[in-house]
Enzyme design. Structure first.
Site, PDB file in Angstrom:
ATOM      1  N   HIS A 176      10.002  14.539   6.205  1.00  0.00           N
ATOM      2  CA  HIS A 176      10.080  15.860   6.618  1.00  0.00           C
ATOM      3  C   HIS A 176       9.047  15.766   7.755  1.00  0.00           C
ATOM      4  O   HIS A 176       8.128  15.514   7.820  1.00  0.00           O
ATOM      5  CB  HIS A 176      10.106  17.063   5.673  1.00  0.00           C
ATOM      6  N   THR A 199      -3.166   4.695   2.358  1.00  0.00           N
ATOM      7  CA  THR A 199      -2.918   5.402   3.570  1.00  0.00           C
ATOM      8  C   THR A 199      -3.378   4.590   4.810  1.00  0.00           C
ATOM      9  O   THR A 199      -2.932   4.883   5.991  1.00  0.00           O
ATOM     10  CB  THR A 199      -3.597   6.825   3.752  1.00  0.00           C
ATOM     11  N   LYS A 200      -4.155   3.497   4.645  1.00  0.00           N
ATOM     12  CA  LYS A 200      -4.665   2.624   5.903  1.00  0.00           C
ATOM     13  C   LYS A 200      -4.542   1.233   5.362  1.00  0.00           C
ATOM     14  O   LYS A 200      -4.465   0.818   4.064  1.00  0.00           O
ATOM     15  CB  LYS A 200      -6.132   3.088   5.988  1.00  0.00           C
ATOM     16  N   LYS A 224     -13.809  -4.004  -4.247  1.00  0.00           N
ATOM     17  CA  LYS A 224     -14.555  -5.478  -3.950  1.00  0.00           C
ATOM     18  C   LYS A 224     -13.488  -6.346  -3.263  1.00  0.00           C
ATOM     19  O   LYS A 224     -12.313  -6.066  -3.089  1.00  0.00           O
ATOM     20  CB  LYS A 224     -15.009  -5.726  -5.272  1.00  0.00           C
TER      21      LYS A 224
END
Ligand SMILES: CC(C)(COP(=O)(O)OP(=O)(O)OC[C@H]1O[C@@H](n2cnc3c(N)ncnc32)[C@H](O)[C@@H]1OP(=O)(O)O)[C@@H](O)C(=O)NCCC(=O)NCCS
Length: 192
Positions: free
Chosen positions: A115, A170-171, A188
């Protein structure tokens, strides 16, 4: 357990499917208007393992697998020897999953916010679809995604990565890293 056919997906004799996954090829809105429309594409490699029943996984499933390619031109591309337990793969652009990758129970891989973020735009007749942020997701080879994790739009996950249970990625993640948490951070690297 049976080998092969999945409704709406196709057939390869060496797939192992437990229970029945769900496949969404067109949104209910489009289906109403154009009953026969098939929008997206799902390509799956050899030795696909897909589990969809509560008891087909040692930690239990909270849902069957759902493959959504209902947006025009959307694609899910799954490599060889991939295993997915009760997870959603929600593609509006392209989601690619590399060879030998395993996806734990209850994960969500999505290439869209679903959305728009502005309320006024969500009130448009089509929900403001064209204002919704989307970007392809690429998951490398030999990746292990822990249970209940979420991989968000635009993320590229390198080969050999492990994603801790319950992470929100998210990355981009570099190859051979272990990431965990919300938002997921490198904890790690795996020695090769
Ligand atoms: C990510 C994982 C593989 C790491 O295992 P490990 O190498 O044994 O790592 P450790 O348990 O030694 O943890 C290392 C650090 O990461 C943290 N950590 C581990 N998993 C985490 C997670 N899921 N979320 C947040 N932090 C996590 C630990 O607290 C520890 O932090 P510290 O160094 O500050 O003490 C494991 O924790 C995991 O999440 N496995 C996935 C299990 C799963 O979902 N299976 C799928 C079933 S379908």
């Amino acid at each position: 357990m049976f080998y092969g056919y999945i409704s709406g997906l196709g057939y390869k004799s060496n797939w192992v499917i437990q229970g029945m996954p769900r496949v969404c090829h067109s949104s209910w809105l489009l289906r109403k208007k154009y009953p026969t429309v098939i929008k997206g594409q799902i390509i799956i490699g050899e030795n696909f393992q897909c589990v969809n029943k509560f008891t087909s996984n040692s930690i239990g499933l909270i849902q069957p697998c759902l493959f959504n390619v209902s947006a025009s031109g959307s694609r899910i591309i799954i490599g060889k020897n991939v295993g997915i337990s009760g997870s959603t793969i929600n593609a509006t652009t392209t989601i690619t999953i590399g060879d030998n990758t395993i996806i734990g129970s209850g994960c969500l891989i999505t290439d869209t916010n679903s959305h728009p973020i502005m309320a006024a735009v969500r009130l448009l007749p089509n929900g403001g679809e064209e204002y919704t942020k989307k970007a392809p997701v690429t998951i490398g080879k030999n990746v292990f995604i822990g249970a209940r994790s979420i991989v968000m739009k635009g993320v590229t996950i390198g080969d050999g990565v492990v994603i801790g249970a319950g992470s929100v990625v998210t990355k981009n993640v570099p190859a051979n890293a272990i990431v965990a948490g919300n938002p997921a951070k490198v904890i790690k690297f795996i020695e090769q």
